[in-house]
Scaffold this motif. Structure first.
Motif, short mmCIF file in Angstrom:
data_model
loop_
_atom_site.label_atom_id
_atom_site.label_comp_id
_atom_site.label_asym_id
_atom_site.label_seq_id
_atom_site.Cartn_x
_atom_site.Cartn_y
_atom_site.Cartn_z
N LYS A 205 33.70 -33.23 -3.43
CA LYS A 205 34.10 -34.53 -3.99
C LYS A 205 33.28 -34.81 -5.25
N HIS A 206 33.99 -35.14 -6.36
CA HIS A 206 33.32 -35.44 -7.62
C HIS A 206 32.60 -36.78 -7.50
N LYS A 207 31.33 -36.81 -7.88
CA LYS A 207 30.53 -38.02 -7.71
C LYS A 207 31.04 -39.18 -8.55
N GLY A 208 31.47 -38.89 -9.76
CA GLY A 208 31.91 -39.97 -10.65
C GLY A 208 33.35 -40.40 -10.42
N ARG A 209 34.27 -39.43 -10.49
CA ARG A 209 35.70 -39.76 -10.41
C ARG A 209 36.20 -39.90 -8.98
N GLY A 210 35.49 -39.32 -8.04
CA GLY A 210 35.92 -39.42 -6.65
C GLY A 210 37.03 -38.46 -6.29
N THR A 211 37.38 -37.56 -7.23
CA THR A 211 38.44 -36.60 -6.95
C THR A 211 37.91 -35.48 -6.04
N VAL A 212 38.79 -34.90 -5.27
CA VAL A 212 38.42 -33.86 -4.31
C VAL A 212 39.06 -32.53 -4.73
N ARG A 213 38.28 -31.49 -4.68
CA ARG A 213 38.81 -30.15 -4.96
C ARG A 213 38.38 -29.19 -3.86
N THR A 214 39.15 -28.14 -3.70
CA THR A 214 38.84 -27.12 -2.70
C THR A 214 38.34 -25.87 -3.40
N VAL A 215 37.17 -25.41 -3.00
CA VAL A 215 36.62 -24.18 -3.58
C VAL A 215 36.50 -23.13 -2.48
N THR A 216 36.55 -21.88 -2.87
CA THR A 216 36.40 -20.79 -1.91
C THR A 216 35.20 -19.94 -2.31
N LYS A 217 34.54 -19.39 -1.32
CA LYS A 217 33.43 -18.48 -1.59
C LYS A 217 33.38 -17.42 -0.49
N GLU A 218 32.78 -16.29 -0.84
CA GLU A 218 32.63 -15.20 0.11
C GLU A 218 31.29 -15.31 0.82
N VAL A 219 31.30 -15.15 2.13
CA VAL A 219 30.06 -15.12 2.91
C VAL A 219 30.04 -13.84 3.73
N PRO A 220 28.86 -13.26 3.94
CA PRO A 220 28.79 -11.99 4.69
C PRO A 220 29.26 -12.17 6.13
N ALA B 59 29.31 1.23 19.32
CA ALA B 59 30.21 0.12 19.69
C ALA B 59 29.59 -1.23 19.35
N GLU B 60 28.26 -1.32 19.39
CA GLU B 60 27.59 -2.57 19.04
C GLU B 60 27.77 -2.93 17.58
N MET B 61 27.98 -1.93 16.74
CA MET B 61 28.19 -2.17 15.31
C MET B 61 29.65 -2.46 14.98
N LEU B 62 30.53 -2.06 15.88
CA LEU B 62 31.96 -2.09 15.61
C LEU B 62 32.55 -3.48 15.82
N GLN B 63 33.31 -3.95 14.84
CA GLN B 63 34.02 -5.22 14.94
C GLN B 63 35.52 -4.95 14.99
N GLU B 64 36.26 -5.91 15.49
CA GLU B 64 37.71 -5.71 15.61
C GLU B 64 38.36 -5.41 14.27
N HIS B 65 37.87 -6.06 13.20
CA HIS B 65 38.48 -5.83 11.89
C HIS B 65 38.11 -4.45 11.31
N ASP B 66 37.14 -3.75 11.92
CA ASP B 66 36.79 -2.39 11.48
C ASP B 66 37.75 -1.34 12.02
N GLU B 67 38.33 -1.61 13.18
CA GLU B 67 39.09 -0.59 13.89
C GLU B 67 40.28 -0.03 13.10
N THR C 299 33.47 -6.72 5.03
CA THR C 299 32.06 -7.10 5.17
C THR C 299 31.83 -8.55 4.74
N VAL C 300 32.87 -9.19 4.23
CA VAL C 300 32.76 -10.61 3.85
C VAL C 300 33.99 -11.34 4.37
N ARG C 301 33.86 -12.67 4.47
CA ARG C 301 35.00 -13.50 4.80
C ARG C 301 35.06 -14.66 3.82
N ILE C 302 36.26 -15.15 3.60
CA ILE C 302 36.47 -16.23 2.64
C ILE C 302 36.35 -17.57 3.35
N VAL C 303 35.51 -18.43 2.80
CA VAL C 303 35.31 -19.77 3.36
C VAL C 303 35.79 -20.81 2.34
#
Length: 343
Positions: free
Chosen positions: A249-264, A153-161, A240-244
């Motif tokens: 923010k671009h240093k020169g142009r000042g434009t903002v973009r959204t990036v996604t990455k997987e983290v354990p 049960a200590e290893m079990l997460q709700e998303h595993d069930e 085993t991963v979640r999307i973050v």
């Protein structure tokens, strides 16, 4: 092999408490070494002969455990028809006959309090009246076991069930004669929307021989390494991963973009991707992680797989608790004896 000691090892519990000296271990080791060197030369010569005999005994003990492993492999084949039948009943592939379902439960019912008996009778009547909704096999058999056993049960997460609802069987296979000693846990899944694997495996490699540098520490086979397997997750289903999402923010142009990455993230399914010990050694945290992993593998092999139905009903849990109480009582008794002996 003592089942009680095996259970304590698998659960990561210490056995009976031993007398602890206030002196540092290094000091005690030096003190023991000095005492030995103060012995007469002729006596030390005889002690060396005794140590050679002890080493021979350790090698004989290693052979004994190799034969125990072979015996386990042999009897695993005799157990297998029962385990196959268990799998089929749990999955609903077969319906047991009336004769196979006979069980002496009178004593169990007598032990129930009267109000619980009434409640159980009402629930049974309601279940019988809902014949059209009769579930197939034994629903969530293995998931129920996972949720009831503390170590799992200590290893079990709700998303595993939701995934473990598709788990149909867990088996253990022993290495063949002539191969390095090992055992493999196999987790069988019905087709599901999470991954394409039908079986996930975890191999535990073992050693049953005295260590060349410290042969007298040998106490039987030990797990020295383990290997998991690759899980072929369907897109977006890897628990085993979640999307973050992160804004940049671009240093020169000042434009903002959204990036996604997987983290354990924590998940039971990390069990199939174990950490590896470094050839340069390992830190305390990694040592603890690997030790826990080995204990879990041992617990699956020695307790859960052979006695699954008793963990499902909770009866094996009561047995485990009684072992813990007995260990505690014995430890307390030993402590008292040590105190009385020092008076």
């Amino acid at each position: 092999m003592d089942r009680k000691n095996e259970k304590s090892e698998a659960k990561g519990k210490g056995g009976n408490k031993h007398f602890q000296s206030d002196k540092p271990e290094g000091f005690l080791q030096a003190e023991r070494t000095l005492n030995f060197h103060l012995l007469p030369k002729t006596v030390k010569r005889r002690v060396y002969a005794l140590k050679r005999l002890q080493l021979q005994s350790a090698n004989i003990e290693a052979k004994f455990y190799e034969e125990v492993h072979e015996l386990e492999r042999k009897y695993a084949g005799l157990y297998q028809p029962n385990f196959d039948k268990r799998r089929d009943i749990v999955a609903g592939a077969v319906e047991p006959t009336d004769e196979e379902c006979e069980w002496q439960s009178d004593r169990e019912e007598e032990e129930l309090a009267e109000d619980l008996q009434k409640k159980a009778a009402l629930e049974e009547k309601q279940a019988d009246s809902a014949g059209a909704d009769d579930p197939r096999g034994v629903p969530e058999f293995w998931l129920t076991i996972f949720k009831r056993v503390d170590m799992l049960a200590e290893m079990l997460q709700e998303h595993d069930e939701p995934i473990l609802k598709h788990l149909q069987d867990i088996t253990v296979k022993f290495s063949e004669p002539g191969q390095p000693m090992s055992f493999t846990l196999e987790f069988y899944f019905e087709p599901n929307s999470y991954f394409s694997n039908t079986v996930l495996t975890k191999v535990y490699k073992m050693k049953s021989e005295p260590d060349a540098e410290d042969p007298f520490s040998f106490e039987g086979p030990e797990i020295i390494d383990c290997e998991g397997c690759k899980i072929d997750w369907h897109k977006g289903k890897d628990v085993t991963v979640r999307i973050v999402k992160k804004k940049q923010k671009h240093k020169g142009r000042g434009t903002v973009r959204t990036v996604t990455k997987e983290v354990p993230q924590e998940s039971f399914f990390n069990f199939f991707n174990p950490e590896k010990a470094s050839p340069d050694g390992m830190d305390v945290d990694l040592d603890f992680t690997l030790t826990t992993d080995f204990e879990i593998g041992h617990f699956f092999r020695e307790r859960v797989i052979p006695r699954a139905v008793l963990y499902f009903t909770g009866e094996a849990l009561e047995d485990d608790e009684s072992y813990e109480e007995e260990d505690l009582e014995e430890g307390e008794e030993e402590t008292i004896m040590c105190h009385s002996g020092s008076g």
